[in-house]
Design a protein around this motif. Structure first.
Motif, PDB file in Angstrom:
ATOM      1  N   VAL A 200       0.850  -1.181   0.000  1.00  0.00           N
ATOM      2  CA  VAL A 200       0.000   0.000   0.000  1.00  0.00           C
ATOM      3  C   VAL A 200       0.889   1.234   0.000  1.00  0.00           C
ATOM      4  CG1 VAL A 200      -0.162  -0.074   2.520  1.00  0.00           C
ATOM      5  CG2 VAL A 200      -1.817   1.263   1.232  1.00  0.00           C
ATOM      6  N   ARG A 201       0.613   2.162  -0.888  1.00  0.00           N
ATOM      7  CA  ARG A 201       1.371   3.411  -0.960  1.00  0.00           C
ATOM      8  C   ARG A 201       2.877   3.133  -0.862  1.00  0.00           C
ATOM      9  NH1 ARG A 201      -2.280   7.706  -0.192  1.00  0.00           N
ATOM     10  NH2 ARG A 201      -4.253   7.061   0.687  1.00  0.00           N
ATOM     11  N   GLU A 202       3.372   2.326  -1.790  1.00  0.00           N
ATOM     12  CA  GLU A 202       4.748   1.821  -1.703  1.00  0.00           C
ATOM     13  C   GLU A 202       5.767   2.934  -1.505  1.00  0.00           C
ATOM     14  OE1 GLU A 202       5.424  -0.501  -5.138  1.00  0.00           O
ATOM     15  OE2 GLU A 202       3.817  -1.930  -4.733  1.00  0.00           O
ATOM     16  N   MET A 203       5.598   4.034  -2.191  1.00  0.00           N
ATOM     17  CA  MET A 203       6.583   5.109  -2.093  1.00  0.00           C
ATOM     18  C   MET A 203       6.583   5.755  -0.708  1.00  0.00           C
ATOM     19  SD  MET A 203       8.146   5.060  -4.911  1.00  0.00           S
ATOM     20  CE  MET A 203       9.075   6.589  -4.779  1.00  0.00           C
ATOM     21  N   LEU A 204       5.460   5.709  -0.008  1.00  0.00           N
ATOM     22  CA  LEU A 204       5.381   6.342   1.302  1.00  0.00           C
ATOM     23  C   LEU A 204       6.130   5.556   2.362  1.00  0.00           C
ATOM     24  CD1 LEU A 204       4.236   8.612   3.044  1.00  0.00           C
ATOM     25  CD2 LEU A 204       2.149   7.259   3.329  1.00  0.00           C
ATOM     26  N   TYR A 205       6.150   4.225   2.214  1.00  0.00           N
ATOM     27  CA  TYR A 205       6.723   3.395   3.274  1.00  0.00           C
ATOM     28  C   TYR A 205       7.988   2.657   2.841  1.00  0.00           C
ATOM     29  CZ  TYR A 205       2.223   4.393   5.362  1.00  0.00           C
ATOM     30  OH  TYR A 205       1.126   5.034   5.859  1.00  0.00           O
ATOM     31  N   LEU A 206       8.802   3.288   2.041  1.00  0.00           N
ATOM     32  CA  LEU A 206      10.080   2.697   1.669  1.00  0.00           C
ATOM     33  C   LEU A 206      10.976   2.567   2.898  1.00  0.00           C
ATOM     34  CD1 LEU A 206      10.895   4.575  -1.662  1.00  0.00           C
ATOM     35  CD2 LEU A 206      10.209   2.187  -1.410  1.00  0.00           C
ATOM     36  N   PRO A 207      11.669   1.435   3.068  1.00  0.00           N
ATOM     37  CA  PRO A 207      12.586   1.286   4.205  1.00  0.00           C
ATOM     38  C   PRO A 207      13.624   2.409   4.224  1.00  0.00           C
ATOM     39  CG  PRO A 207      12.239  -0.827   3.119  1.00  0.00           C
ATOM     40  CD  PRO A 207      11.596   0.211   2.247  1.00  0.00           C
ATOM     41  N   GLY A 208      13.907   2.909   5.423  1.00  0.00           N
ATOM     42  CA  GLY A 208      14.890   3.973   5.578  1.00  0.00           C
ATOM     43  C   GLY A 208      14.338   5.376   5.390  1.00  0.00           C
ATOM     44  N   SER A 209      13.039   5.488   5.097  1.00  0.00           N
ATOM     45  CA  SER A 209      12.444   6.807   4.873  1.00  0.00           C
ATOM     46  C   SER A 209      12.296   7.579   6.186  1.00  0.00           C
ATOM     47  CB  SER A 209      11.065   6.668   4.223  1.00  0.00           C
ATOM     48  OG  SER A 209      11.160   6.089   2.936  1.00  0.00           O
ATOM     49  N   HIS A 210      12.282   8.908   6.040  1.00  0.00           N
ATOM     50  CA  HIS A 210      11.982   9.780   7.167  1.00  0.00           C
ATOM     51  C   HIS A 210      10.732  10.593   6.824  1.00  0.00           C
ATOM     52  CE1 HIS A 210      16.112   8.724   8.253  1.00  0.00           C
ATOM     53  NE2 HIS A 210      15.802   9.123   9.488  1.00  0.00           N
ATOM     54  N   TYR A 211      10.044  11.049   7.866  1.00  0.00           N
ATOM     55  CA  TYR A 211       8.741  11.672   7.668  1.00  0.00           C
ATOM     56  C   TYR A 211       8.655  12.985   8.428  1.00  0.00           C
ATOM     57  CZ  TYR A 211       7.853   6.912   6.171  1.00  0.00           C
ATOM     58  OH  TYR A 211       7.935   5.706   5.528  1.00  0.00           O
ATOM     59  N   LYS A 212       7.820  13.871   7.923  1.00  0.00           N
ATOM     60  CA  LYS A 212       7.558  15.133   8.612  1.00  0.00           C
ATOM     61  C   LYS A 212       6.053  15.324   8.711  1.00  0.00           C
ATOM     62  CE  LYS A 212       8.169  17.736   4.293  1.00  0.00           C
ATOM     63  NZ  LYS A 212       8.964  18.780   3.614  1.00  0.00           N
ATOM     64  N   LYS A 213       5.639  16.074   9.724  1.00  0.00           N
ATOM     65  CA  LYS A 213       4.219  16.299   9.949  1.00  0.00           C
ATOM     66  C   LYS A 213       3.655  17.255   8.903  1.00  0.00           C
ATOM     67  CE  LYS A 213       2.859  15.427  14.706  1.00  0.00           C
ATOM     68  NZ  LYS A 213       2.327  16.025  15.957  1.00  0.00           N
ATOM     69  N   ILE A 214       2.436  16.968   8.482  1.00  0.00           N
ATOM     70  CA  ILE A 214       1.699  17.890   7.625  1.00  0.00           C
ATOM     71  C   ILE A 214       1.012  18.889   8.544  1.00  0.00           C
ATOM     72  CG2 ILE A 214      -0.180  18.128   5.962  1.00  0.00           C
ATOM     73  CD1 ILE A 214       0.378  15.209   5.133  1.00  0.00           C
ATOM     74  N   GLN A 215       1.307  20.147   8.379  1.00  0.00           N
ATOM     75  CA  GLN A 215       0.734  21.151   9.263  1.00  0.00           C
ATOM     76  C   GLN A 215      -0.703  21.482   8.862  1.00  0.00           C
ATOM     77  OE1 GLN A 215       3.457  24.544   9.398  1.00  0.00           O
ATOM     78  NE2 GLN A 215       4.134  23.775  11.386  1.00  0.00           N
ATOM     79  N   THR A 216      -1.581  21.544   9.868  1.00  0.00           N
ATOM     80  CA  THR A 216      -2.950  21.989   9.636  1.00  0.00           C
ATOM     81  C   THR A 216      -2.969  23.513   9.556  1.00  0.00           C
ATOM     82  OG1 THR A 216      -3.433  22.188  11.996  1.00  0.00           O
ATOM     83  CG2 THR A 216      -3.795  20.030  10.991  1.00  0.00           C
ATOM     84  N   ASN A 217      -4.082  24.076   9.147  1.00  0.00           N
ATOM     85  CA  ASN A 217      -4.206  25.538   9.112  1.00  0.00           C
ATOM     86  C   ASN A 217      -3.992  26.134  10.503  1.00  0.00           C
ATOM     87  OD1 ASN A 217      -4.760  25.541   6.378  1.00  0.00           O
ATOM     88  ND2 ASN A 217      -6.973  25.385   6.677  1.00  0.00           N
ATOM     89  N   PHE A 218      -4.435  25.408  11.524  1.00  0.00           N
ATOM     90  CA  PHE A 218      -4.243  25.872  12.897  1.00  0.00           C
ATOM     91  C   PHE A 218      -2.764  25.873  13.253  1.00  0.00           C
ATOM     92  CE2 PHE A 218      -3.908  24.864  17.478  1.00  0.00           C
ATOM     93  CZ  PHE A 218      -4.497  26.007  17.979  1.00  0.00           C
ATOM     94  N   ASP A 219      -2.044  24.815  12.849  1.00  0.00           N
ATOM     95  CA  ASP A 219      -0.604  24.748  13.115  1.00  0.00           C
ATOM     96  C   ASP A 219       0.140  25.894  12.436  1.00  0.00           C
ATOM     97  OD1 ASP A 219      -0.801  22.377  14.588  1.00  0.00           O
ATOM     98  OD2 ASP A 219      -0.720  21.152  12.776  1.00  0.00           O
ATOM     99  N   LYS A 220      -0.309  26.276  11.240  1.00  0.00           N
ATOM    100  CA  LYS A 220       0.382  27.301  10.458  1.00  0.00           C
ATOM    101  C   LYS A 220       0.095  28.715  10.950  1.00  0.00           C
ATOM    102  CE  LYS A 220       0.090  24.543   6.193  1.00  0.00           C
ATOM    103  NZ  LYS A 220      -0.546  24.480   4.850  1.00  0.00           N
TER     104      LYS A 220
END
Length: 492
Positions: A200-220
């Motif tokens: 599922v969503r192969e590109m999203l869960y590639l081994p060794g990947s790092h992730y960042k939070k998607i900011q909501t309008n409230f966060d921004k």
């Protein structure tokens, strides 16, 4: 269709049967409550389904019978509807194995939804995190699959190689820990290994990947206070200038706001207590004032003090901060000086003050408490309206100031607070008998509003009926002449 062991295509089964699917778990007490609630609307077909875990039930309700009389899940209360919806969503996303691969217990997660999955289990394998299993466990692999398909893509994005780094980066184990509330290293590694194997969503869960939070309008938002106050103004405008009596957006807003309010906890010497609630025993002393125009008013109050200083009759009930015209409430204050200030007298005015006491225990919704430091139940990533609930939590810090803002006579600025208090009185499941809020006229003062005793519809139809209040005058009124009024100001 047989459901003994193996895997069942729930979507195909539901489509084939043309039924509405409600999934509940394995705690008999909870299942009995759901069963009884739904049975009022339609007959049930109950199937044992081992693939959901140790034990589970599938409730199949004929839609033409349930929806026609009270909505798809109208027989259930708000908590049951919310829980069933979240659980149904989870089980539609994954295929649950019979035996847990990475069992966890409720003590090994901080997420309320992920805890709830464990609460349904009467027993289970020993927890991979702490070794406990006598109180029930659930499979973290199931939760990880659901999180990977539906939750993580909403809140996290993969850091692309060469892309400028902004903010904290997370490993997949840290992302799973964040969205599930599971912090044990072994459990997080097991979940991460499962996610890497999913197609599922192969590109999203590639081994060794790092992730960042998607900011909501409230966060921004640079000024979060201004952001939440803007939301309050939008809701107010929709009630004042849009739909005043059948406003779904306002109702949904109040539901989220008070759902968050009732989950908030304040620290006390005796442990955390609900922020929204203040209980007062019978005998609570409160002051109520009235500005007088003539000697005739003084004479009238001297003869019939309780009637003249109590809540007004229906025909004389003017609109006020918490009530619409024609719906009387009992307004009072903790202190004598506060109640005098609240009637806004001028120099030379005469004011009558009565001391009342409550005749029974009352549970109040206390708006003041949200300004203090509070402990919250963690906001789950699994709720569908995550950003709106973020805003509601921030708004609770401002709510005490907002409802105490003065409004000039004749204006309609009280309509939002009137609608909000009616929601507390008639829509919340907790039986609140009034509200408490800070005084705007006296910076250290506290105001009380007490609702009338509960009445049935037949009483309201009687033109001679007058609401009664759980208060009584406990001494003769005192009369004051105002000889000074003070004001304070600040430069804009």
């Amino acid at each position: 269709m047989s459901t003994d062991g193996g895997k069942v295509d729930l979507k195909a089964f539901v489509g084939e049967a043309d039924h509405t699917l409600l999934v509940a778990g394995g705690v008999p007490a909870w299942d009995s409550a759901v069963h009884a609630a739904v049975e009022r609307a339609a007959p049930l077909l109950v199937l044992t389904t081992p693939q959901f875990g140790v034990q589970g039930y599938v409730y199949l309700c004929l839609p033409q019978r349930t929806r026609g009389c009270c909505g798809e899940m109208g027989g259930l209360n708000k908590v049951e509807r919310k829980w069933i919806g979240m659980r149904r969503k989870l089980f539609e996303m994954v295929e649950a194995p019979v035996n847990a691969k990475a069992p966890y217990c409720r003590e090994c997660t901080t997420d309320p939804f992920v805890k709830k999955l464990v609460d349904e289990r009467l027993k289970g394998d020993a927890c991979m995190g702490c070794g406990m299993g006598d109180k029930g466990t659930y499979d973290a692999i199931i939760v990880a699959r659901a999180a990977a398909k539906e939750i993580i893509p909403k809140f996290f994005t993969r850091q692309i190689a060469g892309e400028e780094e902004s903010g904290r980066l997370f490993k997949i184990e840290e992302v799973l820990s964040e969205v599930t509330g599971i912090v044990n290293g072994a459990l997080c590694e097991a979940m991460a290994a499962e996610v890497h194997c999913m197609e599922v969503r192969e590109m999203l869960y590639l081994p060794g990947s790092h992730y960042k939070k998607i900011q909501t309008n409230f966060d921004k938002a640079e000024d979060k206070r201004a952001f939440v106050l803007d939301r309050w103004q939008r809701i107010s405008a929709s009630i004042l200038h849009g739909q005043r009596y059948y406003n779904d957006s306002a109702t949904n807003f109040f539901e989220r706001l008070f759902d968050e309010a009732q989950s908030a906890l304040n620290h006390t010497l005796f442990g955390p207590k609900p922020s929204a609630t203040s209980k007062r025993k019978a005998g609570l002393k409160l002051y109520r004032a009235r500005r007088l125009e003539s000697q005739a008013d003084i004479d009238k109050i001297s003869k019939s003090a309780e009637q003249e200083l109590g809540a007004p009759p229906k025909r004389l009930a003017a609109q006020n901060r918490m009530n619409a015209r024609g719906i009387p409430l009992f307004y009072a204050a903790e202190g004598q000086a506060t109640c005098i200030a609240e009637v806004r007298p001028s120099i030379g005015d005469t004011v009558a003050v009565g001391l009342f006491e409550t005749t029974r225990d009352i549970k109040f919704f206390d708006f003041r408490k949200f300004k203090h430091f509070r402990q919250e139940v963690k906001l789950s990533y699994w709720v569908e309206d995550y950003q709106e609930r973020q805003i509601c939590r921030a708004l609770l810090f401002e709510i005490s100031e907002l409802i105490a803002q003065p409004v000039r006579e004749g204006e309609t600025g009280y309509i939002t607070t009137q609608a909000m208090v009616e929601f507390i009185r008639h829509k919340l499941e907790d039986d609140f008998g009034g509200v408490i809020f800070k005084s705007v006229q006296d910076e250290v003062g506290v105001n009380y509003v007490i609702f009338s005793d509960k009445e049935d519809l037949a009483m309201l139809h009687d033109v001679n009926y007058e609401p009664t209040f759980p208060v009584m005058l406990c001494r003769k009124p005192t009369f004051f002449e105002i000889n000074a009024v003070s004001y304070s100001s600040k430069k804009l």
